[in-house]
Design a protein around this motif. Structure first.
Motif, mmCIF file in Angstrom:
data_model
loop_
_atom_site.group_PDB
_atom_site.id
_atom_site.type_symbol
_atom_site.label_atom_id
_atom_site.label_comp_id
_atom_site.label_asym_id
_atom_site.label_seq_id
_atom_site.Cartn_x
_atom_site.Cartn_y
_atom_site.Cartn_z
ATOM 1 N N LEU A 1 32.939 30.357 -45.466
ATOM 2 C CA LEU A 1 32.922 30.134 -46.912
ATOM 3 C C LEU A 1 33.684 28.869 -47.277
ATOM 4 O O LEU A 1 34.525 28.378 -46.520
ATOM 5 C CB LEU A 1 33.548 31.324 -47.642
ATOM 6 C CG LEU A 1 32.739 32.620 -47.694
ATOM 7 C CD1 LEU A 1 33.564 33.719 -48.340
ATOM 8 C CD2 LEU A 1 31.439 32.401 -48.471
ATOM 9 N N ALA A 2 33.404 28.366 -48.474
ATOM 10 C CA ALA A 2 34.127 27.203 -48.984
ATOM 11 C C ALA A 2 35.606 27.543 -49.137
ATOM 12 O O ALA A 2 35.979 28.703 -49.390
ATOM 13 C CB ALA A 2 33.538 26.760 -50.314
ATOM 14 N N TYR A 3 36.445 26.537 -49.025
ATOM 15 C CA TYR A 3 37.896 26.740 -49.117
ATOM 16 C C TYR A 3 38.292 27.332 -50.466
ATOM 17 O O TYR A 3 39.230 28.120 -50.550
ATOM 18 C CB TYR A 3 38.594 25.402 -48.892
ATOM 19 C CG TYR A 3 40.089 25.479 -48.746
ATOM 20 C CD1 TYR A 3 40.672 25.821 -47.538
ATOM 21 C CD2 TYR A 3 40.931 25.195 -49.823
ATOM 22 C CE1 TYR A 3 42.050 25.878 -47.394
ATOM 23 C CE2 TYR A 3 42.310 25.247 -49.698
ATOM 24 C CZ TYR A 3 42.859 25.590 -48.479
ATOM 25 O OH TYR A 3 44.223 25.655 -48.335
ATOM 26 N N ASN A 4 37.578 26.964 -51.541
ATOM 27 C CA ASN A 4 37.951 27.474 -52.851
ATOM 28 C C ASN A 4 37.588 28.934 -53.056
ATOM 29 O O ASN A 4 37.845 29.505 -54.113
ATOM 30 C CB ASN A 4 37.349 26.610 -53.969
ATOM 31 C CG ASN A 4 35.836 26.684 -54.046
ATOM 32 O OD1 ASN A 4 35.189 27.372 -53.250
ATOM 33 N ND2 ASN A 4 35.263 25.967 -54.997
ATOM 34 N N LYS A 5 37.003 29.563 -52.030
ATOM 35 C CA LYS A 5 36.685 30.992 -52.084
ATOM 36 C C LYS A 5 37.697 31.838 -51.319
ATOM 37 O O LYS A 5 37.549 33.061 -51.235
ATOM 38 C CB LYS A 5 35.294 31.244 -51.506
ATOM 39 C CG LYS A 5 34.162 30.496 -52.203
ATOM 40 C CD LYS A 5 33.975 30.953 -53.638
ATOM 41 C CE LYS A 5 32.774 30.256 -54.270
ATOM 42 N NZ LYS A 5 32.619 30.631 -55.702
ATOM 43 N N VAL A 6 38.733 31.202 -50.776
ATOM 44 C CA VAL A 6 39.634 31.939 -49.896
ATOM 45 C C VAL A 6 40.365 33.049 -50.645
ATOM 46 O O VAL A 6 40.633 34.121 -50.087
ATOM 47 C CB VAL A 6 40.627 30.973 -49.203
ATOM 48 C CG1 VAL A 6 41.603 30.370 -50.191
ATOM 49 C CG2 VAL A 6 41.361 31.669 -48.076
ATOM 50 N N SER B 1 36.762 21.086 -50.828
ATOM 51 C CA SER B 1 37.081 22.498 -51.053
ATOM 52 C C SER B 1 35.861 23.297 -51.488
ATOM 53 O O SER B 1 35.892 24.537 -51.477
ATOM 54 C CB SER B 1 38.192 22.632 -52.101
ATOM 55 O OG SER B 1 37.741 22.191 -53.370
ATOM 56 N N ARG B 2 34.771 22.624 -51.851
ATOM 57 C CA ARG B 2 33.551 23.318 -52.273
ATOM 58 C C ARG B 2 32.485 23.330 -51.178
ATOM 59 O O ARG B 2 31.426 23.939 -51.351
ATOM 60 C CB ARG B 2 32.981 22.661 -53.532
ATOM 61 C CG ARG B 2 33.932 22.727 -54.727
ATOM 62 C CD ARG B 2 33.381 21.963 -55.914
ATOM 63 N NE ARG B 2 34.335 21.984 -57.028
ATOM 64 C CZ ARG B 2 34.171 21.304 -58.156
ATOM 65 N NH1 ARG B 2 33.093 20.542 -58.324
ATOM 66 N NH2 ARG B 2 35.079 21.378 -59.123
#
Length: 580
Positions: free
Chosen positions: A220-225, A550-551
């Protein structure tokens, strides 16, 4: 490799998030010998309220200079002990809490208001009958940042600062050289969940390990962590909206010409193995850049984030520290304050502007600037002859390329094992990356300064995250880690403005924000440089599309990243013979 990276993650978490500091023993003040105010409220004209403790020694002069520490890790007991130590050394001791902490009714807001809030505290101090109108600040990590934040709008009463391992938001954390690090992830919860610190959240290592690995494996994208953790992290999301070192970050600390106005003496203390060293030394470099005659001193040695705040520990991550490297940060701090404010003697260690311990030589050296840590610099090219990868002092007559391929979708391997824990290793992971070696040195030499230089490469994508790690390979086969660099290629020329790479075109990637170090290498030792792409569970993953990193997710990976590293790439290192 996975075992080492797990160690790295936990070490980073411990170092970056703990608010514990100095190793010297402190004691609480008593009401017989001290005037104690532990519930001071400082109400500012802008409507906010800050809290503080104030400790004065009974029988002291009616007016004294003030030693101020400002921090976000509120702890009344520790604040009183800190303030007592200052009172015992001839100062009014004050520890102030950041906005929203301890007795402040406001909301906690990390980083954003210190540039003005700290000066509100100084305004209050100089209005008190016990103040002689002079304030000195000191402290480490967040407290170090707060001192530089205050210096952005320099208060006339602030006469000196002594920042240890000082952070720069947006440059050293939560991202380093424009790469967001997961080691910082839990910190906002730690400092904003309540009026003190949320130690239960901070110490929940199993939760954060599980989250990192779940994110890594998911693609997943980093901004979903934070969705994987199950608890929204609004501070993470806010910071991710500023991937450039833009005006949001620039507003928090001095920036460019702000440094020209900082005319007070400064003593910076940091360590070769301090996670925040790039920040601490960025302040120093920028101060000298914009104010060449700045009275700014540096003490640096084999210390980590904790060790620099107390003066070192005998055994640092498996490295037996030289005896002479062990100092007393607290004593030096107050000697410095006496030197500036009371015409005292300058601390003995400060024999020049840059004061550094040479690991392995058990000696301190003193030079006017970082660039003069060694008598000469040698340029080593990342050369390849046949199957041999060499760090060569001879520039290749004809440039050629070394190929590397990294599948950013692959989760069976992790790239870029750079974190120095332990510092001395019997072996390093060579399953990926490129490894360049010098010839053995025929005599002992000292190597000092930063790992800096230029990489030249052709890639098939628009961006990549680069890692470099420098080791001493000793004659008996041990790897002593000296320095490392981690950075995003698209920000190499300007951290405030992204410039994407052009696929298929040779690009130049300069770098210098690495860890400064000094080490005397043994006769027969060699320097080993690891060059790699950063791909692991401990930082956002750059898939090279050119979108905000991050996306990006694994779905954006496309074909593997293919790099052609030019043999015209080089590093510059300060080197002198041991006799010199």
């Amino acid at each position: 490799m996975k075992k080492n990276r797990k160690t790295f993650g936990m070490a980073m978490l411990c170092l970056l998030f703990s608010h514990l500091g100095f190793g010297q023993t402190l004691t609480l003040p008593d009401k017989v010998k001290y005037d104690i105010a532990d519930s001071v409220l400082i109400k500012a004209p802008n409507g906010i309220t800050l809290s503080a403790v104030v400790v004065r020694k009974k029988g002291a002069p009616l007016q004294q200079p003030t030693a101020l520490m400002y921090f976000i890790y509120s702890d009344t007991k520790r604040s009183l002990m800190e303030a007592k130590y200052a009172a015992d050394h001839g100062y009014v001791g004050i520890v102030a809490d950041a906005r929203g902490k301890r007795l402040s009714p406001d909301d906690p807001v990390p980083y954003e208001h210190e540039a003005k809030d700290v000066n509100l505290v100084i305004d209050w101090i100089v209005q008190q009958p016990w103040s002689d109108g002079r304030v000195a600040m000191y402290g480490g990590s967040y407290s170090g940042f707060a001192q530089w934040a205050a210096a952005k709008y320099l208060h006339p009463a602030l006469k000196t600062i002594v920042p240890y391992v000082a952070a720069i938001p947006g440059l050293g954390l939560p991202m380093e050289n424009n790469i967001f690090l997961l080691a910082n992830y839990q910190w906002p919860f730690y400092v904003t969940n309540n009026k003190y610190t949320d130690d239960a959240v901070n110490n929940d290592g199993a939760r954060w390990r599980a989250m990192r690995m779940k994110w890594w494996e998911s693609g997943l994208a980093y901004n979903k962590v934070d969705s994987l953790d199950g608890t929204p992290n609004p501070w993470l999301q806010k910071w991710l909206s500023h991937p450039d070192y833009d005006t949001y970050w620039q507003s928090m600390v001095p920036f460019k010409q702000d440094y020209a106005k900082i005319n007070i003496p400064v003593l910076t203390i940091t360590g070769y193995y301090d996670d925040g060293q790039v920040s601490a030394l960025e302040y120093l470099r920028e101060h000298y850049k914009y104010r060449p005659n700045a009275e700014h001193y540096l003490i640096i040695g084999p210390y980590d984030h904790f060790g620099a705040q107390k003066g070192g520990i005998p055994n640092l991550r498996g490295y037996q520290v030289d005896e002479r490297a062990l100092i007393n940060t607290r004593e030096i701090t107050f000697q410095w304050m006496d030197y500036i404010l009371k015409a005292g003697k300058k601390p003995e260690l400060l024999q020049d502007k840059i004061n550094f311990e040479v690991m392995g030589a058990n000696t301190w050296r003193h030079v006017p600037s970082l660039d003069q840590m060694e008598a000469s610099k040698i340029r080593f090219y990342l050369d390849k002859t046949g199957e041999e990868y060499r760090l060569s002092p001879l520039k290749p007559v004809q440039g050629s390329f070394t190929d590397q391929t990294v599948d950013m979708r692959d989760r069976t391997t992790m790239n870029n094992d750079y974190y120095p824990d332990p510092i001395v290793k019997d072996e390093i992971d060579k399953s990926n990356g490129l490894f360049f070696l010098t010839k053995p040195f025929d005599t002992a030499v000292s190597v000092s300064g930063s790992l800096e230089g230029e990489l030249k490469a052709i890639i098939n994508k628009k961006d990549m995250d680069v890692g470099l790690t420098l080791y001493e390979l000793t004659p008996d086969g041990q790897y002593f880690q000296l320095s490392y660099f981690l950075g995003r290629a698209s920000y190499a020329h300007d951290s405030s403005k992204r410039k994407l790479l052009c696929p298929g075109k040779e690009e130049t990637i300069p770098f210098y924000r690495s860890r400064v170090f000094s080490r005397q290498l043994k006769k027969g030792s060699r320097l080993l440089l690891m060059l790699n792409i950063d791909k692991n569970p401990f930082a956002e993953i750059n898939y090279g599309t050119g979108k905000q990193v991050s996306r990006e997710s694994m779905k954006d990976a496309g074909e593997p990243l293919k790099i052609k590293w030019s043999t015209q790439s080089y590093i510059d290192l300060g080197i002198s013979s041991a006799e010199q």
